[in-house]
Write an enzyme that holds these catalytic residues in place. Sequence first.
Site, PDB file in Angstrom:
ATOM      1  N   CYS A  43       0.833  -1.204   0.000  1.00  0.00           N
ATOM      2  CA  CYS A  43       0.000   0.000   0.000  1.00  0.00           C
ATOM      3  C   CYS A  43       0.866   1.253   0.000  1.00  0.00           C
ATOM      4  O   CYS A  43       0.438   2.313  -0.429  1.00  0.00           O
ATOM      5  CB  CYS A  43      -0.912   0.018   1.210  1.00  0.00           C
ATOM      6  SG  CYS A  43      -1.180  -1.601   1.923  1.00  0.00           S
ATOM      7  N   HIS A  44       2.062   1.127   0.461  1.00  0.00           N
ATOM      8  CA  HIS A  44       2.928   2.308   0.536  1.00  0.00           C
ATOM      9  C   HIS A  44       3.342   2.767  -0.850  1.00  0.00           C
ATOM     10  O   HIS A  44       3.873   3.852  -1.012  1.00  0.00           O
ATOM     11  CB  HIS A  44       4.147   1.987   1.387  1.00  0.00           C
ATOM     12  CG  HIS A  44       4.890   0.784   0.930  1.00  0.00           C
ATOM     13  ND1 HIS A  44       4.622  -0.469   1.427  1.00  0.00           N
ATOM     14  CD2 HIS A  44       5.872   0.646   0.009  1.00  0.00           C
ATOM     15  CE1 HIS A  44       5.451  -1.333   0.827  1.00  0.00           C
ATOM     16  NE2 HIS A  44       6.205  -0.690  -0.035  1.00  0.00           N
TER      17      HIS A  44
END
Length: 120
Positions: free
Chosen positions: A59-60
Site C-alpha cells: 500500500c505504501h
Amino acid sequence: MRTKKQKQDFFDRVFKIVAKIPRGKVTTYGAIAEVCGIKSAARTVGWALNGASMNYLPCHRVVNRNGELTGKVHFGDIHLMEELLRGEGVEFDSDGNVDMDKHLWLPKKNKSKIKSKRSS
DNA sequence: AACGTGACTTATT
DNA sequence: GAATAAGCCACGT
C-alpha cells in the site's frame, strides 16, 4: 452476472494491480480506479486498500495524484512509508512527496472494456 | 431504505 | 495559486 460479486471483483482488481506495482515505483488511486473500470472512484480504491491492510499489498506504493503519502494515517506512520519507498529507490520531494515524474507507474488494463471519456 | 463517512479527483470561486 | 464545492463509488450505522 453483475451480482454482489461485482464489488468483490473490484477489490480483487485493486489487489492485483497494487501487487503488480514494480519495486521503486508508485501509482495513484485514480489510475488504479480507471483500470478497475471506474475512473471516478478513486475513493473506493482507498476503501479496497483499507481491506487490503491485512493483505500483502504494498500500500505504501500507492499515493494520491499529488504524489503525497495520503494513506499514512491508516498505514501507521508516514515515516515508515518514506523509508520503505526510499529503500526501494524512490526519491522524495522536499515536502515529503514522491517524485511522480520519475516513479509514477501506470498499470495496464488487461481486457476490461473501459469506456474512456476524455473530453475536456 | 436513508444519511454519513472516506487512504480521491476535478472544477469553480 | 490557494481554498472551497461538488462528484464519484462502496461501506457503516
